[in-house]
Design a protein around this motif. Structure first.
Motif, mmCIF file in Angstrom:
data_model
loop_
_atom_site.group_PDB
_atom_site.id
_atom_site.type_symbol
_atom_site.label_atom_id
_atom_site.label_comp_id
_atom_site.label_asym_id
_atom_site.label_seq_id
_atom_site.Cartn_x
_atom_site.Cartn_y
_atom_site.Cartn_z
ATOM 1 N N ILE A 1 -8.022 -24.753 -8.305
ATOM 2 C CA ILE A 1 -7.906 -24.527 -9.736
ATOM 3 C C ILE A 1 -7.881 -25.886 -10.436
ATOM 4 C CG2 ILE A 1 -6.563 -23.487 -11.598
ATOM 5 C CD1 ILE A 1 -7.691 -21.458 -9.620
ATOM 6 N N PHE A 2 -8.742 -26.036 -11.420
ATOM 7 C CA PHE A 2 -8.815 -27.268 -12.200
ATOM 8 C C PHE A 2 -8.045 -27.117 -13.503
ATOM 9 C CE2 PHE A 2 -12.041 -30.205 -10.430
ATOM 10 C CZ PHE A 2 -12.461 -29.447 -9.353
ATOM 11 N N GLY A 3 -7.434 -28.207 -13.937
ATOM 12 C CA GLY A 3 -6.888 -28.256 -15.278
ATOM 13 C C GLY A 3 -8.009 -28.363 -16.289
ATOM 14 N N LYS A 4 -7.660 -28.302 -17.583
ATOM 15 C CA LYS A 4 -8.680 -28.394 -18.624
ATOM 16 C C LYS A 4 -9.102 -29.834 -18.879
ATOM 17 C CE LYS A 4 -7.693 -24.098 -21.042
ATOM 18 N NZ LYS A 4 -7.450 -23.451 -22.357
ATOM 19 N N GLY A 5 -8.368 -30.771 -18.315
ATOM 20 C CA GLY A 5 -8.759 -32.161 -18.428
ATOM 21 C C GLY A 5 -8.176 -32.885 -19.624
ATOM 22 N N GLN B 1 -1.779 -18.377 -11.637
ATOM 23 C CA GLN B 1 -1.910 -19.761 -11.194
ATOM 24 C C GLN B 1 -2.424 -20.609 -12.344
ATOM 25 O OE1 GLN B 1 -4.839 -18.620 -8.558
ATOM 26 N NE2 GLN B 1 -3.503 -17.779 -7.016
ATOM 27 N N GLN B 2 -1.686 -21.663 -12.635
ATOM 28 C CA GLN B 2 -2.086 -22.504 -13.746
ATOM 29 C C GLN B 2 -1.895 -23.965 -13.426
ATOM 30 O OE1 GLN B 2 0.038 -21.169 -17.290
ATOM 31 N NE2 GLN B 2 -1.897 -20.490 -18.125
ATOM 32 N N ALA C 1 -6.708 -31.141 -10.038
ATOM 33 C CA ALA C 1 -7.054 -29.866 -9.418
ATOM 34 C C ALA C 1 -6.155 -29.659 -8.215
ATOM 35 C CB ALA C 1 -8.512 -29.852 -8.984
ATOM 36 N N GLY C 2 -5.761 -28.413 -8.003
ATOM 37 C CA GLY C 2 -4.905 -28.112 -6.868
ATOM 38 C C GLY C 2 -5.311 -26.819 -6.191
#
Lengths: 109, 114
Positions: free
Chosen positions: A98-102, A2-3, A90-91
């Protein structure tokens, strides 16, 4: 696995210019959330998008959810110094978020 | 209406030690999630507590454990600290178990492991 991928990682803009950050998921999402974290602060919820193709606006911020519900974007019109910070998408993946790196936004005066 | 509170604000420990971090959820919320945020990274999900039980867990070793109390407050325990455990630990609360609900974050605890 998951990404959640976000681009760009960093963005420097002149005050008054527009800014856009993009979020892509490896799988279809039931919803996507956006958060803002000021330097030295904690993530603060901005919005949640649920429907395919949904577009929501908050003053100068426009959020979009892709038709396939695998990507999203945040667009800021006419940036101001108060927009400085890191924007995360985030999803939910199963029962985990799961959060993205921003994307770190820096405003040049 | 009090938001999510966490204590302590900062903490310095040495390798091998154990640490306990505390969180009180936003009023009306019964679900608490813990995240680890390394410098320059997004929050990484550790686990979630609801009805005093661990409901979901991320990819963290058993050195990370937690607890939720009847008043919905929660603790995060980390044993045998490693240098790589240095991070901002965030607690977030929400009103039910669904992870699709908005996460209301506390100010975090900055842990430094020397």
């Amino acid at each position: 696995g998951q990404q959640v991928m976000q681009i760009p990682q960093y963005q420097h803009v002149q005050e008054g210019e527009d800014f856009t950050t993009y979020c892509n998921s490896s799988t279809t999402l039931s919803n996507i959330q956006w958060y803002k974290q000021r330097p030295g602060g904690h993530p603060v919820f901005l919005i949640q998008l649920v429907k395919s193709g949904e577009v929501k606006k908050q003053k100068r911020l426009t959020f979009q959810f892709g038709e396939a519900k695998k990507n999203s974007s945040l667009h800021i019109t006419a940036t101001q110094t108060t927009d400085v910070g890191t924007y995360f998408c985030a999803g939910p993946y199963g029962d985990k978020i799961i959060f993205g790196k921003g994307t770190r936004l820096h405003i040049l005066p | 209406d009090a938001g999510v509170t966490q204590s302590p604000t900062h903490l310095i420990k040495t390798r091998g030690q154990q640490v306990t971090l505390r969180c009180s959820p936003k009023s009306g919320h019964d679900t608490v999630s813990w995240y680890q945020q390394a410098l320059g990274q997004g929050p990484q999900f550790i686990f979630q507590y609801y009805e005093e039980e661990e409901r979901q867990r991320g990819n963290f070793p058993d050195r990370f454990s937690g607890h939720q109390f009847p008043n919905y407050s929660s603790e995060l325990n980390v044993n045998a600290l490693l240098l790589g455990d240095s991070a901002l630990y965030l607690c977030a609360s929400s009103p039910r178990t669904s992870m699709t609900d908005t996460q209301y974050f506390g100010p975090g605890t900055r842990l430094t492991v020397l």
